[in-house]
Design an enzyme around this catalytic site. Structure first.
Site, mmCIF file in Angstrom:
data_model
loop_
_atom_site.group_PDB
_atom_site.id
_atom_site.type_symbol
_atom_site.label_atom_id
_atom_site.label_comp_id
_atom_site.label_asym_id
_atom_site.label_seq_id
_atom_site.Cartn_x
_atom_site.Cartn_y
_atom_site.Cartn_z
ATOM 1 C CG ASN A 2 -65.806 -22.271 -78.823
ATOM 2 O OD1 ASN A 2 -66.620 -21.345 -78.719
ATOM 3 N ND2 ASN A 2 -64.664 -21.786 -79.469
ATOM 4 C CD GLU A 56 -62.526 -14.960 -80.606
ATOM 5 O OE1 GLU A 56 -62.976 -14.702 -81.950
ATOM 6 O OE2 GLU A 56 -63.073 -15.030 -79.625
ATOM 7 C CG ASP A 96 -63.849 -19.664 -75.990
ATOM 8 O OD1 ASP A 96 -64.415 -20.838 -75.764
ATOM 9 O OD2 ASP A 96 -64.089 -18.975 -77.022
ATOM 10 C CG ASP A 139 -68.253 -12.498 -77.303
ATOM 11 O OD1 ASP A 139 -66.843 -12.477 -77.019
ATOM 12 O OD2 ASP A 139 -68.480 -13.148 -78.526
ATOM 13 C CG HIS A 140 -65.866 -15.061 -74.453
ATOM 14 N ND1 HIS A 140 -65.876 -16.340 -74.258
ATOM 15 C CD2 HIS A 140 -66.221 -14.854 -75.474
ATOM 16 C CE1 HIS A 140 -66.165 -17.259 -75.357
ATOM 17 N NE2 HIS A 140 -66.158 -16.225 -76.305
ATOM 18 C CG ASP A 152 -64.978 -18.524 -71.559
ATOM 19 O OD1 ASP A 152 -63.978 -18.325 -72.408
ATOM 20 O OD2 ASP A 152 -66.096 -18.327 -71.615
ATOM 21 C CG ASN A 187 -62.634 -15.112 -76.293
ATOM 22 O OD1 ASN A 187 -62.603 -14.035 -76.936
ATOM 23 N ND2 ASN A 187 -62.902 -16.239 -77.292
#
Length: 261
Positions: free
Chosen positions: A152, A38, A150, A250-251, A221, A11
């Site tokens: 989530n 994303e 991802d 942030d990933h 992930d 991501n």
């Protein structure tokens, strides 16, 4: 694929904002397939050329400023499906389904869910159920199938810092865990957990509160594979290097390696 291959999922949280980082990482690691989530980029302005220069065929499914997925492969796919195969179009660009040299690959950006009890949370659970129904109709667990991206969802207590602090929150609710179990019941297994049982092996950290430095994150992930590919999975690496770069996602990227049949 009837040969060894490597698969990356990442991501990137905005492909144009982090293009140089992604290109540098791909140039160094050279995975056979890269699944990005994303991307936050309309198809007409996606930066195809630099990826093509690295030897990748580029397939994208995106929209301005939100969601978006891209699959980059060194072997040209024989089939590309954007979104769900049937029914109403999804409200966001979250699925890129390709067949690459016999491998059925789903590149996924699963809905966030926002908060329990909201329409967004109901949508997340329905989305996962719809994906399971599609797999049951169009795929076989005896065939080479991978779902990555991802999700989530942190699958169990090893994948979060403090389960008690997440009661009533998304990403770690009983409803999400049940939906994920139902999806995986198709015949998919967690490739990372084949090789590493340790807690604290995260793939996402909030930008705030210095969470990365304190290792206060989540493992959300994933690479899930059907039995033929799960047996061939030789390693799964969470590469933290890009998180130390300027203005990172942030990933972090997750890289799975598969041996030959």
């Amino acid at each position: 694929m009837n040969r060894p291959f490597t698969l990356l999922t990442w991501n990137v949280n905005g492909i144009r904002a982090r293009l140089d980082d992604v290109l540098s990482f791909l140039a160094e690691k050279s995975p056979d397939v890269a699944c990005l989530q994303e991307t936050k980029c309309e198809d007409k302005v996606f930066p195809r050329v630099p990826f093509a220069e690295l030897g990748y065929t580029v397939h994208i499914h995106g929209a301005k400023g939100y969601a978006g997925v891209a699959t980059l492969s060194k072997v040209k796919p024989t089939e590309v499906v954007l979104g769900f195969r049937g029914g109403d179009a999804d409200s966001a660009c979250r699925i890129l389904n390709t067949e690459i040299d016999g491998l059925r690959l789903y590149n996924l950006y699963v809905p966030n869910g926002t908060a329990l009890g909201t329409e967004a949370f109901t949508y997340k659970l329905a989305w996962l159920a719809r994906l399971k129904a599609e797999l049951a109709e169009h795929c076989s667990p005896a065939a080479p199938v991978i779902l990555c991206g991802d999700f989530n969802i942190a699958p169990d207590e090893r994948d979060v810092v403090d389960p008690r602090a997440l009661v009533g929150s998304t990403h770690f609710s009983p409803e999400e865990h049940a939906a994920l179990r139902e999806l995986l019941a198709f015949g998919l297994q967690d490739c990372f957990r084949k090789h590493d049982d340790r807690p604290g092996q995260y793939t996402w950290w909030d930008y705030r509160r210095a969470d990365f430095d304190r290792n206060r994150g989540m493992r959300i992930d994933h690479v899930y594979a059907s039995a033929p590919l799960y047996a061939r999975c030789e390693s799964v690496v969470h590469d933290k290097t890009p998180r130390g770069w300027d203005a990172p996602s942030d990933h972090i990227p997750v890289i799975a390696s598969f041996g030959g049949p």
